[in-house]
Design an enzyme around this catalytic site. Structure first.
Site, PDB file in Angstrom:
ATOM      1  N   ALA A 179      -6.218  -9.666-101.845  1.00 44.69           N
ATOM      2  CA  ALA A 179      -6.125 -10.888-102.638  1.00 44.69           C
ATOM      3  C   ALA A 179      -4.985 -11.717-102.111  1.00 44.69           C
ATOM      4  O   ALA A 179      -4.033 -11.194-101.529  1.00 44.69           O
ATOM      5  CB  ALA A 179      -5.920 -10.574-104.116  1.00 44.69           C
ATOM      6  N   GLY A 184      -3.669 -16.288-101.595  1.00 47.97           N
ATOM      7  CA  GLY A 184      -3.617 -17.666-102.040  1.00 47.97           C
ATOM      8  C   GLY A 184      -4.978 -18.293-102.239  1.00 47.97           C
ATOM      9  O   GLY A 184      -5.155 -19.136-103.103  1.00 47.97           O
ATOM     10  N   MET A 185      -5.966 -17.920-101.415  1.00 45.27           N
ATOM     11  CA  MET A 185      -7.298 -18.495-101.584  1.00 45.27           C
ATOM     12  C   MET A 185      -8.030 -17.826-102.733  1.00 45.27           C
ATOM     13  O   MET A 185      -8.752 -18.466-103.482  1.00 45.27           O
ATOM     14  CB  MET A 185      -8.114 -18.343-100.306  1.00 45.27           C
ATOM     15  CG  MET A 185      -9.543 -18.847-100.482  1.00 45.27           C
ATOM     16  SD  MET A 185     -10.599 -18.570 -99.061  1.00 45.27           S
ATOM     17  CE  MET A 185     -12.188 -19.020 -99.774  1.00 45.27           C
ATOM     18  N   GLY A 186      -7.875 -16.544-102.883  1.00 46.37           N
ATOM     19  CA  GLY A 186      -8.580 -15.827-103.920  1.00 46.37           C
ATOM     20  C   GLY A 186      -8.634 -14.342-103.610  1.00 46.37           C
ATOM     21  O   GLY A 186      -7.683 -13.781-103.078  1.00 46.37           O
ATOM     22  N   LYS A 240     -15.363 -13.470 -99.920  1.00 47.77           N
ATOM     23  CA  LYS A 240     -14.127 -14.109-100.358  1.00 47.77           C
ATOM     24  C   LYS A 240     -14.446 -15.088-101.488  1.00 47.77           C
ATOM     25  O   LYS A 240     -15.262 -15.996-101.308  1.00 47.77           O
ATOM     26  CB  LYS A 240     -13.467 -14.844 -99.192  1.00 47.77           C
ATOM     27  CG  LYS A 240     -13.116 -13.934 -98.033  1.00 47.77           C
ATOM     28  CD  LYS A 240     -12.619 -14.736 -96.848  1.00 47.77           C
ATOM     29  CE  LYS A 240     -12.252 -13.802 -95.711  1.00 47.77           C
ATOM     30  NZ  LYS A 240     -13.416 -13.053 -95.190  1.00 47.77           N
ATOM     31  N   ASP A 281      -4.670 -19.627 -88.263  1.00 44.27           N
ATOM     32  CA  ASP A 281      -3.923 -18.461 -88.739  1.00 44.27           C
ATOM     33  C   ASP A 281      -4.242 -17.221 -87.913  1.00 44.27           C
ATOM     34  O   ASP A 281      -4.457 -16.142 -88.450  1.00 44.27           O
ATOM     35  CB  ASP A 281      -4.216 -18.202 -90.223  1.00 44.27           C
ATOM     36  CG  ASP A 281      -3.202 -17.253 -90.857  1.00 44.27           C
ATOM     37  OD1 ASP A 281      -2.076 -17.151 -90.327  1.00 44.27           O
ATOM     38  OD2 ASP A 281      -3.541 -16.616 -91.867  1.00 44.27           O
TER      39      ASP A 281
END
Length: 506
Positions: free
Chosen positions: A21, A23-25, A41, A135
């Site tokens: 888990a 920052g995006m989800g 995701k 990233d």
């Protein structure tokens, strides 16, 4: 994990367990009706409520579906219109590159070449579809049986459209961020090439920009040369070119393939990298030109180009998911000059980060408060600890009609032989962005009631004041801008609040 909080299904996929888990989800391991495993995701609720995120997410999913190739985890399904938008990619079994390195140790030149060529092919496939990864790092690379696979391409760009970036965020992982990305400038495929160079340094057992806080790593990426001492000499020129500060000086992915895997190379498969196979007599690349590193810019000479706002947020990727960190600006390692311990001043004061400052006018934003970060001793600096916190105006401040809405504090306490030099480095770290606009040149001000001089300037949308004494050095950024005298007077109050005498021991 006991599975109590797991969703039963996401779309047509049965959820088995949580993978991570951030920052995006949340990322789940799930299975299709036919039994195939996928990584799903699911976006966080606040992102799901953001129409800009949904629109960008939909566009990125459409582009990511076109990325085939044998070096990526292919997007197999998605629903940008679901109550919680989700994306499913093929689940790739195998350790991450970071895990493999921790278990097996650094790679030699032959394996570095194979790894670099495989990752370059992955980036080429991603870039050909109009995407930028943003990233790339060892934790986002799975070392599968048939070779390395790159995960999570295209996701960061969707996040860039959200309100999370309204203060000028830089998404990615400090230590692998290209200078232009760390500064919040427009990025292209060359940013991924920079990250690839940092990945190869890590695979060789090194760290391109050492250890430290995210702010420190970002500052080094912008201003300091990469440490290539761990990289084998035969491949070092290629890695150095990837890590050039100027994106225009970095090789293209096509050029990288020529340099890392010339046509004369002995045939091999990407899986040789994952299984640490040895390729004998791997050819060396020709020497590449060396490119000058960008020196730190002096706040009074300002000779840089394209404009941007200094990042107020950093985002670090962990286990394939983005996690947002708050910070007051770039970290710094100032050049202190030589000095023995005997020349260091006595430790008389230290910093603290109180809940409110300036007679209660500002209260700290707990989301943007980093814990104290002790630093290693060096010549001219001993016992240093970094502090960082963001403050916002309180009702008390509103009633008093204070000049500023936000106050960003970044500094350190310790023993310094050149505190003013450290102070000026802090100002550079807080203001030098690559294209800053200086509306008030730096001036030294001693407001009434102060026993120390403050160095103040206004750059872009912030007025910054800083001080340096034997034991504490701090830079404070105020928004909106005001006169240097007003900022200096507020800095004096804040200095009184956060600088305290060290209790003497009996």
């Amino acid at each position: 994990m006991d599975g109590v909080d797991l969703p039963e299904r996401i779309g047509d996929y049965a959820v088995e367990r949580e993978l991570g888990a951030g920052g995006m989800g949340t990322v789940y391991l799930a299975r299709s009706r036919g039994g195939r495993t996928v990584a799903v995701k699911v976006a966080r609720p606040e992102l799901a409520a953001d129409p800009h995120f949904r629109a960008r997410f939909r566009a990125e999913v459409d582009a990511a579906r076109r990325v085939g190739g044998f070096h990526t985890a292919q997007v197999v399904d998605a629903d940008p219109d679901a109550p919680a938008p989700w994306l499913a990619t093929a689940y790739i079994a195998g350790p991450t590159l970071s895990g493999l390195l921790a278990e097996n140790g650094p790679m030699d030149e032959a394996r570095l070449r194979l790894l670099g060529a495989a990752l370059t092919e992955a980036l080429q496939a991603i870039h050909d579809c109009g995407l930028i990864h943003r990233d790339l790092k060892p934790g986002n690379i799975i070392m599968a049986d048939d070779g390395p696979r790159v995960l999570d391409f295209g996701i960061a760009r969707a996040l860039e459209s959200t309100r999370l970036t309204h203060t000028g965020a830089a998404f990615g992982t400090p230590g692998f961020l290209a200078p232009e990305q760390a500064q919040g400038l427009e990025v292209g495929g060359a940013a991924d090439v920079f990250a690839l160079g940092a990945v190869l340094v890590a695979a060789a057992g090194g760290q391109a920009f050492g250890e430290g806080t995210p702010m420190v790593l970002m500052y080094r990426a912008v201003h300091e040369p990469a440490d290539l001492s761990a990289v084998p000499e035969g491949v070092r020129p290629v890695v150095a070119a990837c890590l050039a500060k100027d994106p225009a000086q970095r090789p293209t992915t096509k050029r990288l393939l020529d340099l890392l895997a010339p046509d004369t190379a002995p045939p091999s498969t990407p899986g040789d990298v994952a299984h640490a196979a040895t390729v004998a007599d791997a050819p060396r690349t020709e020497a590449l030109p060396t490119f000058p590193q960008q020196p730190p810019l002096h706040p009074e000479t300002k000779t840089a180009t394209p404009a941007r706002k200094r990042p107020g947020l950093l985002a670090a990727g962990v286990a394939g998911a983005l996690i947002v960190l708050g910070g007051a600006g770039y970290g710094i390692y100032a050049s202190m000059g030589a000095g023995s311990d005997a020349n260091l001043p006595k430790a008389t004061h230290e910093l603290t980060i109180p809940e409110t400052i300036a007679d209660g006018a500002y209260g700290w934003n707990i989301e943007n408060r980093l814990p104290p970060d002790p630093q290693p001793d060096r010549d001219g600096m001993k016992g240093s600890t970094h502090f960082s916190a963001d403050y916002t105006v309180t009702s008390t401040g509103v009633e008093r009609a204070v000049a500023f809405r936000t106050v960003e504090v970044y500094g350190s306490s310790g023993r310094y032989t050149d505190p003013e030099g450290h102070r000026d480095s802090l100002i550079r770290a807080m203001t030098v962005t690559g294209s800053e606009s200086v509306t008030e040149q730096p001036r030294t001000i001693r407001p009434p009631g102060s026993d120390v001089d403050f160095r103040c300037t206004t750059v872009d949308q912030e007025t910054v004041c800083a001080w340096g004494d034997d034991n504490t050095t701090v830079a404070i950024a105020f928004t909106p801008t005001s006169s240097l005298e007003v900022a200096a007077a507020e800095t004096r109050k804040i200095r009184d609040d956060i600088r305290r005498p060290i209790a003497t021991q009996s």
